[in-house]
Scaffold this active site. Structure first.
Site: not given
Ligand code: SMG
Ligand code: MG
Length: 367
Positions: A135, A161, A163, A188, A213, A238, A262, A290
């Site tokens: 991510s 992925k 953001k 995402d 996402e 999610d 998750k 994650g």
């Molecule tokens: O553990 O690599 C990881 C984080 C993956 O992007 C990630 N998590 O919305 O999926 C999600 C985010 C939530 C935490 S962002 C601080």
């Molecule tokens: Mg997410």
């Protein structure tokens, strides 16, 4: 087993680089670990809540508080506890799924360590290594983003992925697609868009994304249905999915065709497996999300990701994606995969010296 005590360990883990999402910028992971002391031995769980209530309503201090004052006392008061009974014992408290998941995971870890059985074997793993994605946070510019993405491609990650948020979507996605060619790519939004953005999000279709996402707020299933009808890119939920029933409902109503699982968000690994099974029955692929876990939580996520219907690479990246030093033996990428721990329980050893030296609070012991 009998739960004799529950310990709460709070520590701060600096991130190797800041991680920015539509809801803010993380520079360190505020970690809450739970250790249960039981009649059959110890077990550990990691709480996935963020420091602030910005991903979900839960946050680390709140989780520590509800575990200390409500959840841990309920388990300690119970005559007999198994991982399978934790959900029912804690049902008196509404919500607080991340806090409950941390406790249930710690109990499961103690139980499986005592039985000499791994998380993977218990949960139903069908492979011994899992495909990994990574991510990538919102960057300060396109050049910086491309440099970071290239480093992950070079490391062997099988899926990227990104953001996204309003003002940081089409341009970075186009640039990354040009850079990585056919490598799997998804985005995402962490709820950053509204119904007014549907036509704009449709412009992502030209980039051949695996999925988009959680574009809209978690309670808003209706707008996800509208988006799914309006665009070709599959919609993946999610934040919205906190129970099996909600997952099935969102799928049947056409809001989502892929689910991010998750365990922390849904109250634990047992519920995560139920969602996995329900999705498999409906022909909906799932992948492991994650929450910037340390090796403690990562070990269990990797075991979960080894179940059959986890057919897409997860946000199960290597320890060095976030941390210079992990709380367990480091998870290392091998040909874009992580090995599923095979030892008893979570299969990892917790580095107590590091847990102690990174502590930000006194250990809280409930007995
Ligand atoms: O553990 O690599 C990881 C984080 C993956 O992007 C990630 N998590 O919305 O999926 C999600 C985010 C939530 C935490 S962002 C601080
Ligand atoms: Mg997410």
């Amino acid at each position: 087993m009998k739960i004799q005590a529950v310990e709460l360990h709070r520590l701060a883990m600096p991130l190797v680089r800041p991680f920015e999402t539509s809801f803010g910028r993380q520079v360190a992971r505020d970690v809450l670990l739970v250790r249960v002391r039981t009649s059959v031995g110890d077990g550990w769980g990691e709480c996935v809540a963020m420091a602030d209530p910005v991903y979900s309503s839960e946050y680390v201090e709140g989780c520590a508080s509800v575990i200390r004052d409500y959840l841990a006392p309920a388990l300690i008061a119970a005559r007999e506890v198994t991982a399978e009974s934790v959900d029912a014992l804690l049902r008196f408290a509404i919500g607080h799924r991340m806090a409950k998941a941390a406790l249930e995971t710690a109990v499961l870890d103690a139980q499986l360590r005592a039985e000499g059985r791994s998380f993977g074997a218990y949960l139903g793993a069908v492979r011994d290594a899992v495909d990994c994605g990574v991510s990538v946070g919102i960057a300060t510019g396109i050049d910086e983003l491309l440099t970071e993405v290239q480093s992950y491609v070079d490391a062997g990650y099988r899926r990227i992925k990104l953001k996204i948020k309003p003002g940081w979507d089409l341009e970075p996605v186009r640039a990354v697609r040009e850079l990585i060619g056919p490598t799997l790519l998804q985005v995402d939004a962490n709820t950053a868009y509204t119904e007014a953005d549907i036509a704009h999000l449709g412009r992502l279709d030209e980039f051949g994304l695996l999925l988009i996402e959680q574009p809209f707020v978690e309670e808003d299933i209706a707008t996800h249905i509208l988006l799914s009808r309006a665009i070709e890119t599959p919609v993946c939920l999610d934040e919205s999915i906190v129970t099996t029933e909600l997952a099935v409902d969102a799928i049947q109503r056409g809001a989502t065709s892929i689910i991010n699982i998750k365990a922390g968000r849904v109250g634990g690994y047992l519920e995560a497996v139920r969602i996995h099974d329900a999705c498999a029955e409906l022909g909906v692929p799932v992948w492991s999300g994650g929450m910037l876990e340390t090796g403690v939580g990562r070990a269990a996520n990797v075991a979960l990701a080894a179940l059959e219907n986890f057919t897409l690479p997860g946000d199960t990246s290597a320890s060095d994606r976030y941390f210079a030093e992990d709380l367990t033996e480091p998870f290392m990428l091998d040909n874009g995969q992580l090995r599923v721990p095979a030892g008893a329980g979570s299969g990892v050893d917790i580095r107590l010296d590091l847990v102690a030296s990174l502590a930000t609070r006194e250990v809280v012991t409930v007995r």
